[in-house]
Scaffold this motif. Structure first.
Motif, PDB file in Angstrom:
ATOM      1  N   ASP A   1      78.481 -23.214  16.587  1.00 39.72           N
ATOM      2  CA  ASP A   1      77.347 -22.302  16.745  1.00 39.72           C
ATOM      3  C   ASP A   1      77.716 -21.077  17.585  1.00 39.72           C
ATOM      4  N   HIS A   2      78.228 -20.045  16.919  1.00 42.51           N
ATOM      5  CA  HIS A   2      78.666 -18.827  17.620  1.00 42.51           C
ATOM      6  C   HIS A   2      77.476 -18.088  18.232  1.00 42.51           C
ATOM      7  N   ASN A   3      76.324 -18.182  17.596  1.00 41.00           N
ATOM      8  CA  ASN A   3      75.135 -17.501  18.114  1.00 41.00           C
ATOM      9  C   ASN A   3      74.747 -18.042  19.488  1.00 41.00           C
ATOM     10  N   ALA A   4      74.751 -19.373  19.612  1.00 41.84           N
ATOM     11  CA  ALA A   4      74.433 -20.003  20.898  1.00 41.84           C
ATOM     12  C   ALA A   4      75.470 -19.632  21.955  1.00 41.84           C
ATOM     13  N   THR A   5      76.739 -19.633  21.557  1.00 40.92           N
ATOM     14  CA  THR A   5      77.811 -19.287  22.494  1.00 40.92           C
ATOM     15  C   THR A   5      77.663 -17.857  22.991  1.00 40.92           C
ATOM     16  N   GLU A   6      77.335 -16.939  22.083  1.00 42.80           N
ATOM     17  CA  GLU A   6      77.184 -15.541  22.474  1.00 42.80           C
ATOM     18  C   GLU A   6      76.013 -15.354  23.440  1.00 42.80           C
ATOM     19  N   LYS A   7      74.937 -16.104  23.238  1.00 43.29           N
ATOM     20  CA  LYS A   7      73.798 -16.030  24.157  1.00 43.29           C
ATOM     21  C   LYS A   7      74.208 -16.511  25.553  1.00 43.29           C
ATOM     22  N   ALA A   8      74.965 -17.600  25.595  1.00 46.24           N
ATOM     23  CA  ALA A   8      75.423 -18.126  26.882  1.00 46.24           C
ATOM     24  C   ALA A   8      76.386 -17.159  27.558  1.00 46.24           C
ATOM     25  N   LEU A   9      77.282 -16.570  26.784  1.00 51.54           N
ATOM     26  CA  LEU A   9      78.230 -15.599  27.344  1.00 51.54           C
ATOM     27  C   LEU A   9      77.500 -14.380  27.897  1.00 51.54           C
TER      28      LEU A   9
END
Length: 203
Positions: free
Chosen positions: A97-105
């Motif tokens: 889930d790249h979308n979730a990772t980008e939000k966390a980053l």
């Protein structure tokens, strides 16, 4: 420079003070070394996962807004309103889930706090002390120079529990370590903290 505000921060600040009081009265948790949690700067608070309430123990340990990464199924159930209101980040565990990772980053790049469980799921086994860790924590920490705060959680979620304990370990940064070395270090830290809890319980 003005810091970016993220979805759920207001709800988090409104709900968590009451939750801390109720949770402490009902479960009577022991919180050890919470003073090691930095009051500012990007941080990842991570440890083992045994119960859906595990994140509450970290919420009790710091007044910082923690954006927890949680499986997307939580956002479809009866408690969906709560997870949305307090700014949790939904994660689709069936994909990378790249979308979730980008939000966390994005949270970390704005000096925020992320909470997650590197096991990736609750450990419901009786014979495995600690499940293998996924690399998300150390990868995000390396990309953002965030500080990792490990914790070990043991005990039972029972009324006025006698053994529910969360212990925070020494914060560290990934720095020049490669991801495998950093992940191994994190695993060993969490495992050691859990064992310390159990050793004190036996005394």
């Amino acid at each position: 420079m003005k810091k970016k505000r993220f979805k759920g921060e207001i709800g988090y600040r409104l709900l968590t003070p009451l939750m801390r009081v109720l949770f402490r009265i009902y479960y009577n948790p022991k919180i050890i070394n919470k003073e090691v949690i930095p009051k500012e700067g990007p941080i990842l608070i991570v440890g083992n996962h045994k119960h859906v309430y595990d994140q509450c123990l970290t919420i009790m340990a710091t007044k910082r807004v923690i954006h927890y990464m949680a499986k997307k199924e939580y956002f479809d159930g009866k408690m969906a309103w709560f997870f949305k209101l307090v700014g949790c980040i939904p994660v689709d565990r069936s994909i990378k889930d790249h979308n979730a990772t980008e939000k966390a980053l994005s949270v970390l790049r704005n000096d925020g706090a992320i909470g997650l469980f590197p096991e990736g799921t609750r450990n419901k086994t009786k014979d495995v002390f600690l499940l293998p860790f996924k690399f998300g924590t150390v990868s995000m920490a390396k990309k953002t120079n965030a500080t990792i705060i490990p914790f070990g959680l043991t005990g039972d979620y029972k009324f006025r529990s006698k053994n529910l304990t969360i212990r925070y370990g020494t914060p560290f940064k990934v720095g020049d370590m490669d991801l495998e070395e950093a992940n191994n270090k994190l695993y060993q830290e969490v495992e050691s903290l859990m064992k310390q809890n159990l050793e004190e319980e036996e005394k």
